[in-house]
Design a protein around this motif. Structure first.
Motif, mmCIF file in Angstrom:
data_model
loop_
_atom_site.group_PDB
_atom_site.id
_atom_site.type_symbol
_atom_site.label_atom_id
_atom_site.label_comp_id
_atom_site.label_asym_id
_atom_site.label_seq_id
_atom_site.Cartn_x
_atom_site.Cartn_y
_atom_site.Cartn_z
ATOM 1 N N CYS A 83 0.825 -1.306 0.203
ATOM 2 C CA CYS A 83 0.045 0.187 0.019
ATOM 3 C C CYS A 83 0.913 1.245 0.113
ATOM 4 C CB CYS A 83 -0.993 0.030 1.141
ATOM 5 S SG CYS A 83 -2.506 -1.225 0.885
ATOM 6 N N CYS A 92 -8.648 0.497 -6.498
ATOM 7 C CA CYS A 92 -7.659 -0.359 -5.674
ATOM 8 C C CYS A 92 -7.135 -1.866 -6.400
ATOM 9 C CB CYS A 92 -8.383 -0.780 -4.565
ATOM 10 S SG CYS A 92 -7.400 -1.849 -3.271
ATOM 11 N N CYS A 106 1.239 2.558 -3.280
ATOM 12 C CA CYS A 106 0.103 2.985 -4.115
ATOM 13 C C CYS A 106 -0.693 4.317 -3.372
ATOM 14 C CB CYS A 106 -0.655 1.781 -3.985
ATOM 15 S SG CYS A 106 -2.601 2.008 -4.438
ATOM 16 N N ALA A 107 -1.462 3.925 -2.312
ATOM 17 C CA ALA A 107 -2.080 5.171 -1.594
ATOM 18 C C ALA A 107 -3.219 5.779 -2.530
ATOM 19 C CB ALA A 107 -1.029 5.914 -0.965
ATOM 20 N N CYS A 137 -6.214 5.016 -2.800
ATOM 21 C CA CYS A 137 -7.459 5.226 -2.195
ATOM 22 C C CYS A 137 -7.445 6.750 -1.439
ATOM 23 C CB CYS A 137 -7.817 4.279 -0.946
ATOM 24 S SG CYS A 137 -6.494 3.556 -0.020
HETATM 25 S S1 SF4 Z 1 -5.791 1.469 -3.061
HETATM 26 FE FE1 SF4 Z 1 -5.779 -0.448 -2.238
HETATM 27 S S2 SF4 Z 1 -3.763 -1.126 -2.763
HETATM 28 FE FE2 SF4 Z 1 -3.770 0.933 -2.831
HETATM 29 S S3 SF4 Z 1 -3.151 1.927 -1.022
HETATM 30 FE FE3 SF4 Z 1 -5.416 1.727 -1.076
HETATM 31 S S4 SF4 Z 1 -5.887 -0.410 0.026
HETATM 32 FE FE4 SF4 Z 1 -3.537 -0.256 -0.734
#
Ligand code: SF4
Ligand code: SF4
Length: 163
Positions: free
Chosen positions: A51, A148, A54-55, A57
């Motif tokens: 995560c 996600c 990514c972040a 969300c």
């Molecule tokens: S979108 Fe999904 S994979 Fe990306 S940070 Fe949020 S929970 Fe994690």
């Protein structure tokens, strides 16, 4: 991760119908072991997906804030709940408290959450792929797979392993 995040909206769009049809079938006849199988797929996928790289969300959508979340987080900032609400939140069309803007103001440059220990319940539970009776939140999951990568991968794995 960056490449995958760029491709994800289109991938999710391309797969939308098959995901939707799959959830329709799952809802009609959920297998007995679904909760257990989802927990394994969730754990296995979050071993692969980091995560912190990514972040997405936190950058593209925000959580709902319950009254308990607001109390806890404003206490953390030593702010009055009303001041916290005026500073960061607004009420959406469903009458829920949500962030005024995205990316989330509590997201650090290094993708760490600055209020991780007191973050909203919705953040702690996102993307909800380990919740019980997962088939009941298919409408939400169909949206979450658009942003996600972990949720997208989990649904793809579900379609192969949970019939
Ligand atoms: S979108 Fe999904 S994979 Fe990306 S940070 Fe949020 S929970 Fe994690
Ligand atoms: S509160 Fe933290 S986990 Fe939740 S959206 Fe903001 S940065 Fe992300």
């Amino acid at each position: 991760m960056e490449e995958f995040l760029k491709e994800l909206p289109q991938l999710a769009k391309d797969k939308h119908k098959s995901h939707k049809d799959y959830f329709k079938r799952l809802k009609k006849k959920p297998p007995k072991h679904l909760d257990q199988a989802m927990q394994s797929l969730h754990d296995e996928t979050f071993e692969e997906v980091d995560c912190l790289t990514c972040a997405n969300c936190c950058k593209t959508t925000g959580p709902l804030f319950t009254n308990k979340d607001i109390e806890r987080i404003s206490k953390h900032f030593r702010m009055k709940p009303s001041v916290f609400i005026d500073t960061y939140l607004k009420i959406d069309e469903d009458k829920d408290y949500v962030l005024q803007s995205a990316p989330c103001p509590f997201l650090g440059d290094d993708n760490y959450c600055l209020i991780y220990k007191v973050r909203p319940k919705a953040c702690a539970e996102f993307p909800h792929t380990d919740r019980k009776k997962f088939q009941q939140i298919s409408h939400l999951t169909l949206k979450n797979v658009e942003i996600c990568p972990a949720a997208f991968k989990i649904v793809e794995k579900m379609m192969l392993s949970i019939k």
